[in-house]
Design a protein around this motif. Sequence first.
Motif, mmCIF file in Angstrom:
data_model
loop_
_atom_site.group_PDB
_atom_site.id
_atom_site.type_symbol
_atom_site.label_atom_id
_atom_site.label_comp_id
_atom_site.label_asym_id
_atom_site.label_seq_id
_atom_site.Cartn_x
_atom_site.Cartn_y
_atom_site.Cartn_z
ATOM 1 N N ASN A 69 7.672 17.131 14.050
ATOM 2 C CA ASN A 69 6.535 17.001 14.963
ATOM 3 C C ASN A 69 5.207 17.176 14.239
ATOM 4 O O ASN A 69 4.264 17.738 14.783
ATOM 5 C CB ASN A 69 6.652 18.021 16.103
ATOM 6 C CG ASN A 69 7.764 17.640 17.072
ATOM 7 O OD1 ASN A 69 8.014 16.463 17.276
ATOM 8 N ND2 ASN A 69 8.409 18.635 17.634
ATOM 9 N N THR A 70 5.122 16.699 13.008
ATOM 10 C CA THR A 70 3.896 16.804 12.222
ATOM 11 C C THR A 70 3.587 15.449 11.597
ATOM 12 O O THR A 70 4.406 14.541 11.619
ATOM 13 C CB THR A 70 4.067 17.835 11.077
ATOM 14 O OG1 THR A 70 5.118 17.377 10.213
ATOM 15 C CG2 THR A 70 4.405 19.219 11.596
ATOM 16 N N ASP A 71 2.385 15.324 11.040
ATOM 17 C CA ASP A 71 2.059 14.115 10.289
ATOM 18 C C ASP A 71 2.971 14.054 9.070
ATOM 19 O O ASP A 71 3.167 15.069 8.387
ATOM 20 C CB ASP A 71 0.600 14.136 9.837
ATOM 21 C CG ASP A 71 -0.373 13.875 10.978
ATOM 22 O OD1 ASP A 71 0.084 13.654 12.121
ATOM 23 O OD2 ASP A 71 -1.578 13.886 10.717
ATOM 24 N N VAL A 72 3.527 12.879 8.811
ATOM 25 C CA VAL A 72 4.469 12.738 7.709
ATOM 26 C C VAL A 72 4.479 11.285 7.225
ATOM 27 O O VAL A 72 4.266 10.357 8.004
ATOM 28 C CB VAL A 72 5.889 13.199 8.121
ATOM 29 C CG1 VAL A 72 6.457 12.326 9.223
ATOM 30 C CG2 VAL A 72 6.822 13.274 6.936
ATOM 31 N N LEU A 73 4.712 11.122 5.931
ATOM 32 C CA LEU A 73 4.837 9.811 5.306
ATOM 33 C C LEU A 73 6.200 9.725 4.644
ATOM 34 O O LEU A 73 6.566 10.588 3.853
ATOM 35 C CB LEU A 73 3.738 9.620 4.250
ATOM 36 C CG LEU A 73 3.850 8.392 3.353
ATOM 37 C CD1 LEU A 73 3.559 7.121 4.154
ATOM 38 C CD2 LEU A 73 2.899 8.513 2.172
ATOM 39 N N THR A 74 6.981 8.676 4.986
ATOM 40 C CA THR A 74 8.240 8.399 4.297
ATOM 41 C C THR A 74 8.106 7.003 3.675
ATOM 42 O O THR A 74 7.064 6.364 3.792
ATOM 43 C CB THR A 74 9.445 8.429 5.259
ATOM 44 O OG1 THR A 74 9.399 7.283 6.120
ATOM 45 C CG2 THR A 74 9.475 9.715 6.079
ATOM 46 N N GLU A 75 9.149 6.516 3.021
ATOM 47 C CA GLU A 75 9.109 5.171 2.434
ATOM 48 C C GLU A 75 8.807 4.101 3.476
ATOM 49 O O GLU A 75 8.099 3.148 3.201
ATOM 50 C CB GLU A 75 10.458 4.821 1.781
ATOM 51 C CG GLU A 75 10.744 5.519 0.504
ATOM 52 C CD GLU A 75 10.224 4.763 -0.704
ATOM 53 O OE1 GLU A 75 10.062 3.535 -0.640
ATOM 54 O OE2 GLU A 75 9.981 5.430 -1.709
ATOM 55 N N VAL B 117 4.966 1.619 10.871
ATOM 56 C CA VAL B 117 6.200 1.096 10.290
ATOM 57 C C VAL B 117 5.815 0.185 9.133
ATOM 58 O O VAL B 117 4.869 -0.596 9.238
ATOM 59 C CB VAL B 117 6.978 0.278 11.352
ATOM 60 C CG1 VAL B 117 8.180 -0.414 10.745
ATOM 61 C CG2 VAL B 117 7.376 1.157 12.513
ATOM 62 N N ARG B 118 6.540 0.275 8.034
ATOM 63 C CA ARG B 118 6.326 -0.671 6.932
ATOM 64 C C ARG B 118 7.030 -1.979 7.306
ATOM 65 O O ARG B 118 8.149 -1.973 7.804
ATOM 66 C CB ARG B 118 6.885 -0.131 5.619
ATOM 67 C CG ARG B 118 6.419 -0.952 4.416
ATOM 68 C CD ARG B 118 6.950 -0.419 3.117
ATOM 69 N NE ARG B 118 6.444 0.865 2.723
ATOM 70 C CZ ARG B 118 5.288 1.070 2.079
ATOM 71 N NH1 ARG B 118 4.510 0.050 1.782
ATOM 72 N NH2 ARG B 118 4.915 2.278 1.732
ATOM 73 N N ALA B 119 6.339 -3.092 7.075
ATOM 74 C CA ALA B 119 6.883 -4.405 7.416
ATOM 75 C C ALA B 119 6.462 -5.413 6.352
ATOM 76 O O ALA B 119 5.606 -5.125 5.520
ATOM 77 C CB ALA B 119 6.367 -4.846 8.790
ATOM 78 N N PRO C 19 0.845 -1.191 0.000
ATOM 79 C CA PRO C 19 0.000 0.000 0.000
ATOM 80 C C PRO C 19 0.883 1.244 0.000
ATOM 81 O O PRO C 19 1.886 1.291 0.701
ATOM 82 C CB PRO C 19 -0.784 -0.126 1.307
ATOM 83 C CG PRO C 19 -0.002 -1.070 2.158
ATOM 84 C CD PRO C 19 0.806 -1.926 1.242
ATOM 85 N N GLU C 20 0.533 2.214 -0.828
ATOM 86 C CA GLU C 20 1.341 3.434 -0.891
ATOM 87 C C GLU C 20 1.398 4.140 0.451
ATOM 88 O O GLU C 20 2.428 4.627 0.865
ATOM 89 C CB GLU C 20 0.760 4.407 -1.922
ATOM 90 C CG GLU C 20 1.023 4.024 -3.344
ATOM 91 C CD GLU C 20 0.485 5.061 -4.307
ATOM 92 O OE1 GLU C 20 -0.050 6.100 -3.881
ATOM 93 O OE2 GLU C 20 0.598 4.818 -5.505
ATOM 94 N N ALA D 149 13.559 10.453 4.353
ATOM 95 C CA ALA D 149 13.558 9.670 5.597
ATOM 96 C C ALA D 149 13.702 10.526 6.849
ATOM 97 O O ALA D 149 13.042 10.276 7.858
ATOM 98 C CB ALA D 149 14.661 8.615 5.544
ATOM 99 N N LYS D 150 14.543 11.555 6.804
ATOM 100 C CA LYS D 150 14.783 12.367 8.005
ATOM 101 C C LYS D 150 13.543 13.173 8.423
ATOM 102 O O LYS D 150 13.449 13.624 9.553
ATOM 103 C CB LYS D 150 15.979 13.295 7.791
ATOM 104 C CG LYS D 150 15.775 14.334 6.710
ATOM 105 C CD LYS D 150 17.013 15.170 6.499
ATOM 106 C CE LYS D 150 16.762 16.147 5.353
ATOM 107 N NZ LYS D 150 17.939 16.856 4.978
#
Length: 178
Positions: free
Chosen positions: A45-51, A62-64, A24-25, A39-40
Amino acid sequence: MTAQNFVCRCCGKSWSPQFGSPAPEAPFHWTGPTCPAPAKAIHANTDVLTELYCKCSGDFLVRAYLPLELKENAKFVFLSAWCSLSEANFTRFIRAQNNGTAASLGDMFSYLFSEIPVGAPLLKRGRLVPYDNGALPLFWLEDDEHPLDKVQKKQISADAVVKLYRDLKAEVIDHLLI
């Protein structure tokens, strides 16, 4: 589906388990841009999406990989999913991942935060198993109500995996079945 790396005969595209597995994206409740931030950015302190991570509406994800053992050859295929951790465990996990020592954390209580397969119940409990050197953790379901719980405890046929990949609209399946 089980190879460490796979090069498609039709187009020459190279696939690895991380980028070839259905993924899922973004978590189902993410409303921001689906293009991952660097990644950094996860330390903001905000909502954020990384890989690999997502903070959204008080959830720490966490992606797993969800490993599924094939009946035909006892090798594993991996589905990529989002799993939740408590805020404290999320912070500990990221720190240990960055240090290459995540396995020292041991198994972590988590919830599946992805609808896999399509129509399956969300937020089912399980164990997140961290690995060292930045490797994605494995997620093992521990909830009899989820259809993949039984599959993880036994095995799955290759035909069932193909159906699952198709349901998840996994691009890699078109390259595997030529």
